[in-house]
Design a protein around this motif. Structure first.
Motif, PDB file in Angstrom:
ATOM      1  N   PHE A  37       0.837  -1.309   0.076  1.00 61.63           N
ATOM      2  CA  PHE A  37       0.027   0.026   0.131  1.00 61.63           C
ATOM      3  C   PHE A  37       0.839   1.388   0.221  1.00 61.63           C
ATOM      4  CE2 PHE A  37      -2.669  -3.397   2.159  1.00 61.63           C
ATOM      5  CZ  PHE A  37      -3.180  -3.674   1.342  1.00 61.63           C
ATOM      6  N   ARG A  38       2.161   0.806  -0.073  1.00 67.11           N
ATOM      7  CA  ARG A  38       2.920   2.130  -0.189  1.00 67.11           C
ATOM      8  C   ARG A  38       2.856   2.993  -1.474  1.00 67.11           C
ATOM      9  NH1 ARG A  38       8.742   1.123   1.810  1.00 67.11           N
ATOM     10  NH2 ARG A  38       7.614   0.404   3.373  1.00 67.11           N
ATOM     11  N   ARG A  39       2.971   4.510  -1.439  1.00 66.77           N
ATOM     12  CA  ARG A  39       2.918   5.122  -2.745  1.00 66.77           C
ATOM     13  C   ARG A  39       4.184   6.054  -2.459  1.00 66.77           C
ATOM     14  NH1 ARG A  39      -1.255   5.186  -6.246  1.00 66.77           N
ATOM     15  NH2 ARG A  39      -0.822   2.986  -5.949  1.00 66.77           N
ATOM     16  N   PRO A  40       4.851   6.228  -3.746  1.00 66.46           N
ATOM     17  CA  PRO A  40       4.632   5.179  -5.021  1.00 66.46           C
ATOM     18  C   PRO A  40       5.078   3.614  -4.643  1.00 66.46           C
ATOM     19  CG  PRO A  40       6.906   6.581  -4.865  1.00 66.46           C
ATOM     20  CD  PRO A  40       6.005   7.043  -3.929  1.00 66.46           C
ATOM     21  N   PRO A  41       4.574   2.898  -5.368  1.00 60.19           N
ATOM     22  CA  PRO A  41       4.885   1.278  -5.076  1.00 60.19           C
ATOM     23  C   PRO A  41       6.385   1.081  -5.295  1.00 60.19           C
ATOM     24  CG  PRO A  41       3.507   1.716  -7.161  1.00 60.19           C
ATOM     25  CD  PRO A  41       3.691   2.939  -6.347  1.00 60.19           C
ATOM     26  N   THR A  42       6.908   0.198  -4.654  1.00 60.33           N
ATOM     27  CA  THR A  42       8.174  -0.075  -4.919  1.00 60.33           C
ATOM     28  C   THR A  42       8.252  -1.273  -6.106  1.00 60.33           C
ATOM     29  OG1 THR A  42       7.816  -1.787  -3.184  1.00 60.33           O
ATOM     30  CG2 THR A  42       9.195   0.388  -2.430  1.00 60.33           C
ATOM     31  N   ILE A  43       9.011  -1.041  -6.768  1.00 57.28           N
ATOM     32  CA  ILE A  43       9.315  -2.048  -8.028  1.00 57.28           C
ATOM     33  C   ILE A  43       9.771  -3.354  -7.597  1.00 57.28           C
ATOM     34  CG2 ILE A  43      10.349  -2.518 -10.361  1.00 57.28           C
ATOM     35  CD1 ILE A  43       8.012  -0.731 -10.387  1.00 57.28           C
ATOM     36  N   LEU A  44      10.781  -3.390  -6.903  1.00 61.28           N
ATOM     37  CA  LEU A  44      11.272  -4.559  -6.175  1.00 61.28           C
ATOM     38  C   LEU A  44      11.011  -4.432  -4.866  1.00 61.28           C
ATOM     39  CD1 LEU A  44      15.063  -5.098  -8.003  1.00 61.28           C
ATOM     40  CD2 LEU A  44      12.766  -6.588  -8.309  1.00 61.28           C
ATOM     41  N   PRO A  45      10.896  -5.694  -4.039  1.00 61.52           N
ATOM     42  CA  PRO A  45      10.521  -5.425  -2.832  1.00 61.52           C
ATOM     43  C   PRO A  45      11.558  -5.173  -1.862  1.00 61.52           C
ATOM     44  CG  PRO A  45      10.476  -7.757  -3.437  1.00 61.52           C
ATOM     45  CD  PRO A  45      10.764  -6.937  -4.758  1.00 61.52           C
ATOM     46  N   GLU A  46      11.267  -4.092  -0.904  1.00 59.47           N
ATOM     47  CA  GLU A  46      12.361  -3.585  -0.019  1.00 59.47           C
ATOM     48  C   GLU A  46      12.653  -4.746   0.669  1.00 59.47           C
ATOM     49  OE1 GLU A  46      11.157   0.065   1.964  1.00 59.47           O
ATOM     50  OE2 GLU A  46      11.589   1.235  -0.130  1.00 59.47           O
ATOM     51  N   THR A  47      11.722  -5.629   1.413  1.00 56.35           N
ATOM     52  CA  THR A  47      11.997  -6.646   2.401  1.00 56.35           C
ATOM     53  C   THR A  47      11.207  -7.851   1.652  1.00 56.35           C
ATOM     54  OG1 THR A  47      10.265  -5.416   3.759  1.00 56.35           O
ATOM     55  CG2 THR A  47      12.234  -6.136   4.733  1.00 56.35           C
ATOM     56  N   TRP A  48      12.088  -8.766   1.661  1.00 57.19           N
ATOM     57  CA  TRP A  48      11.685  -9.992   0.849  1.00 57.19           C
ATOM     58  C   TRP A  48      10.987 -10.702   1.972  1.00 57.19           C
ATOM     59  CZ3 TRP A  48      12.695 -11.934  -4.128  1.00 57.19           C
ATOM     60  CH2 TRP A  48      13.362 -10.889  -5.018  1.00 57.19           C
ATOM     61  N   THR A  49       9.871 -11.356   1.706  1.00 56.53           N
ATOM     62  CA  THR A  49       9.330 -12.379   2.703  1.00 56.53           C
ATOM     63  C   THR A  49       8.511 -13.592   2.146  1.00 56.53           C
ATOM     64  OG1 THR A  49       7.778 -12.423   4.599  1.00 56.53           O
ATOM     65  CG2 THR A  49       7.265 -10.772   2.772  1.00 56.53           C
ATOM     66  N   PHE A  50       8.621 -14.582   2.644  1.00 59.36           N
ATOM     67  CA  PHE A  50       7.770 -15.688   2.334  1.00 59.36           C
ATOM     68  C   PHE A  50       6.812 -16.175   2.831  1.00 59.36           C
ATOM     69  CE2 PHE A  50      11.824 -16.050   0.004  1.00 59.36           C
ATOM     70  CZ  PHE A  50      11.737 -16.500  -1.343  1.00 59.36           C
ATOM     71  N   GLU A  51       6.391 -15.086   4.015  1.00 58.55           N
ATOM     72  CA  GLU A  51       5.288 -15.426   5.007  1.00 58.55           C
ATOM     73  C   GLU A  51       3.869 -15.758   4.165  1.00 58.55           C
ATOM     74  OE1 GLU A  51       3.896 -11.708   6.969  1.00 58.55           O
ATOM     75  OE2 GLU A  51       4.877 -10.498   5.448  1.00 58.55           O
ATOM     76  N   HIS A  52       3.664 -15.311   3.108  1.00 55.85           N
ATOM     77  CA  HIS A  52       2.479 -15.466   2.369  1.00 55.85           C
ATOM     78  C   HIS A  52       2.625 -16.775   2.056  1.00 55.85           C
ATOM     79  CE1 HIS A  52       1.945 -11.363   2.722  1.00 55.85           C
ATOM     80  NE2 HIS A  52       3.198 -11.050   1.828  1.00 55.85           N
ATOM     81  N   TYR A  53       3.791 -17.468   1.373  1.00 56.47           N
ATOM     82  CA  TYR A  53       3.555 -18.778   0.922  1.00 56.47           C
ATOM     83  C   TYR A  53       3.393 -19.693   2.367  1.00 56.47           C
ATOM     84  CZ  TYR A  53       5.267 -17.392  -3.575  1.00 56.47           C
ATOM     85  OH  TYR A  53       5.440 -16.764  -4.948  1.00 56.47           O
ATOM     86  N   TRP A  54       4.273 -19.283   3.158  1.00 56.25           N
ATOM     87  CA  TRP A  54       3.958 -20.186   4.619  1.00 56.25           C
ATOM     88  C   TRP A  54       2.532 -20.322   4.866  1.00 56.25           C
ATOM     89  CZ3 TRP A  54       5.754 -23.893   6.717  1.00 56.25           C
ATOM     90  CH2 TRP A  54       5.658 -24.329   7.944  1.00 56.25           C
ATOM     91  N   LYS A  55       1.971 -19.002   4.985  1.00 60.13           N
ATOM     92  CA  LYS A  55       0.435 -18.915   5.431  1.00 60.13           C
ATOM     93  C   LYS A  55      -0.329 -19.675   4.473  1.00 60.13           C
ATOM     94  CE  LYS A  55      -2.941 -15.634   6.379  1.00 60.13           C
ATOM     95  NZ  LYS A  55      -3.563 -14.254   6.261  1.00 60.13           N
ATOM     96  N   LEU A  56       0.182 -19.648   3.029  1.00 58.46           N
ATOM     97  CA  LEU A  56      -0.673 -20.445   2.232  1.00 58.46           C
ATOM     98  C   LEU A  56      -0.821 -21.788   2.551  1.00 58.46           C
ATOM     99  CD1 LEU A  56      -2.314 -19.638  -0.386  1.00 58.46           C
ATOM    100  CD2 LEU A  56      -0.094 -20.339  -1.642  1.00 58.46           C
TER     101      LEU A  56
END
Lengths: 273, 317
Positions: A37-56
């Motif tokens: 939800f950051r403006r402007p959006p970051t093209i490459l992630p500032e922090t990489w995370t795999f939490e969504h995969y884990w949650k999935l």
């Protein structure tokens, strides 16, 4: 030289534009939620995370859907390719009454819209007590997969020189023996590419799964993931993008390792029809 | 197993042997055609059960009024068709269907041929570029729709952000909720998803155009544009006709993409015929009416299907 570089840059900028949605899917899936939800959006992630995969994998029924899809697509592929291989052999190499009209019928059903077949199929499968099972989906999937596989394999079969078989017959082989020893090895690339295409078709199918299955026990990935979008209160885009990536992984594997088979199948079936 | 074949009987012309051989051959032929029928039997069985029977019963269903949850029906004859043809919904859906088909097909062909021409050249990392281009075609429609919904998102979508920072728009656009945006978006996503099919088919054909034709044109003084119109395009004509027919059929019956992207909305402005069939059958619970829609839709498609099939049959023989 300069023109060549300019053309290359032009070509690659178009390619990257076409591929951008897929890149964005990957990027979104490894960004933490607040970064979306950051403006402007970051093209490459500032922090990489795999939490969504884990949650999935831990919090949702994704693995269940995935497993259902694997079983469903594999079964459909095996059944359809087995029937279509002998069927195509018969259609190409044997002469009998009704052969031509049968080939015509195959092509006709290959083009038939599935919304026409789905209503009676729904009734039929409900009456047979098969609704909400993977079996019902396998049956439904043959309606589009079998004509497709038959049509593809028919053109592959027609490409095998008839002399090979005749030579085997002269040497004393039976018709089925010749099929097993001569035709099948020759046909193998065709069979593999047909199987891959059938697998992809079944893996991606949505409409039949939507209508015929209404329980998580049998629900494949397509409707399962879509359900995650509809049923969630506030949409977690990262989670959905992670699901999309995971859902595409088998296709990427198929694609990367067997690209030559894929394009061959495309040439045989996609263009000639 | 069924027909063991010995070596041909006659080595020198001998009338008696010849007759025997001939007789043997007809026996063999009969055995062969029986084997052929045996091998096609599974296909025929499956076809009858899951395609022919449902197809016939779809037509039969369209003559009933059926309530989906109970599946109880009463015979109404052609009433469904009569109501359908006077109802506005059929005509607006047909119109939406045609707009969608023509729009997305045109874009697919233009992008597809253009991209194929580009990829036919010797660009850097050509096979990687090809794989990237092909990818949208192979991913699931569900994945494509989820990604595009996220790109289209009115508050946080990257598309609105890019458009605003490029100064093209002042306010975020609602891509899927208003008209004509929704139709344009659906057409664009459809073009993105399906143009790779055109690329592969055209690329395969381009590779088989003999170089001599280009040489000859060059000697005659034709520039690159003239070479495209005088050599490439005529050579592509055949394959383009086939592609257009196939894609027209497939785009016309597209369900997943439109259903998932807009659900036919806003209101019914992107509601194509396949979506109406689904809505009638499973949202309004009018199975008979849905079948009537499906049959009419099939009749419209039949024109294209017959055209296409006649063409392939001509090629076969």
């Amino acid at each position: 030289m300069l023109r060549k570089i300019a053309f290359n840059l032009f070509a690659w900028s178009i390619v990257l534009m076409v591929a951008f949605p897929l890149f964005w899917m990957l990027v979104t899936s490894v960004k933490p939620q607040f970064e979306l939800f950051r403006r402007p959006p970051t093209i490459l992630p500032e922090t990489w995370t795999f939490e969504h995969y884990w949650k999935l994998l831990s919090d949702t029924n994704f693995l269940g859907y995935f497993w259902n899809s694997v079983i469903l697509s594999t079964t459909t592929t095996i059944v359809v390719v087995a029937i279509a291989t002998v069927g195509a052999y018969s259609l190409v190499r044997f002469r009998y009454k009704g052969r031509e009209s049968l080939a015509f019928l195959v092509l006709f059903t290959y083009l038939l819209p599935s919304v026409v077949l789905i209503l009676p199929l729904y009734l039929m499968l409900v009456q047979l007590g098969l609704s909400n099972t993977i079996t019902s989906l396998v049956i439904a999937y043959t309606t589009f997969a079998l004509p497709y596989a038959l049509w593809l394999l028919r053109s592959f079969m027609a490409g095998i020189p008839e002399d090979l078989e005749s030579a085997a017959l002269v040497d004393g082989a039976s018709r089925l023996g010749a099929f097993w020893d001569i035709i099948l090895p020759q046909l193998l690339p065709g069979i593999i590419s047909t199987a891959l295409f059938t697998f992809i078709l079944s893996w991606n199918e949505y409409l039949y799964a939507l209508v015929l299955v209404n329980s998580d026990d049998a629900r494949p990935l397509t409707t399962g993931v879509m359900n995650m979008l509809i049923s969630s209160f506030n949409i977690e885009w990262s989670l959905l993008m992670a699901a999309s990536v995971m859902m595409s992984v088998p296709l990427i594997i198929v694609f990367a390792f067997l690209q030559s088979y894929l394009t061959r199948g495309f040439g045989a079936g996609g263009v000639k029809g | 197993m069924l027909a063991a074949v010995g070596p041909p009987a006659a080595r020198r012309p001998d009338p008696q042997r010849y007759a025997m051989a001939k007789q043997q051959q007809t026996v063999l032929e009969r055995q062969y055609s029986r084997l052929g029928l045996l091998l096609i039997a599974p296909t025929v069985l499956v076809f009858c059960a899951v395609i022919a029977y449902p197809l016939v019963s779809a037509i039969y269903l369209s003559l009933f009024k059926i309530f989906t949850p109970t599946l109880e029906g009463t015979w109404v004859g052609l009433d469904n068709y009569r109501t359908l043809l006077v109802k506005g919904e059929f005509w607006t859906s047909l119109r939406a269907n045609l707009i969608w088909t023509v729009g997305t097909l045109t874009l697919q062909i233009i992008f597809g041929v253009g991209m194929a021409l580009v990829l036919h050249q010797n660009i850097w990392f050509r096979s990687l570029a090809r794989s990237l281009i092909l990818f949208p075609y192979f991913i699931s429609t569900v994945v494509a729709v989820l990604v595009w919904k996220w790109l289209f998102n009115d508050l946080y979508g990257i598309l609105n952000h890019l458009m605003i920072s490029a100064g093209l728009i002042d306010w975020p656009i609602d891509y899927l909720g208003t008209m004509p945006n929704a139709m344009i978006s659906v057409i664009l996503v459809g073009a993105w998803k399906y143009f790779p099919f055109v690329v592969i088919a055209v690329l395969a054909r381009l590779q088989s155009i003999p170089d001599q034709l280009y040489e000859a044109a060059r000697i005659d003084g034709a520039g690159p544009i003239a070479r495209f119109f005088d050599v490439t395009l005529p050579q592509l004509r055949e394959v383009l006709v086939v592609i257009i027919m196939l894609r027209a059929i497939w785009d016309f019956k597209e369900f997943d993409l439109i259903f998932l992207l807009t659900g036919g909305g806003p209101v019914t402005s992107t509601q194509t015929l396949p979506l109406v069939v689904y809505k009638e059958a499973f949202a309004l619970n009018q199975m008979g009416m849905a079948a009537a829609y499906a049959v009419i839709m099939m009749l419209i498609m039949l024109v294209f299907m017959i055209l296409y099939m006649r063409r392939t049959q001509r090629e076969d023989t």
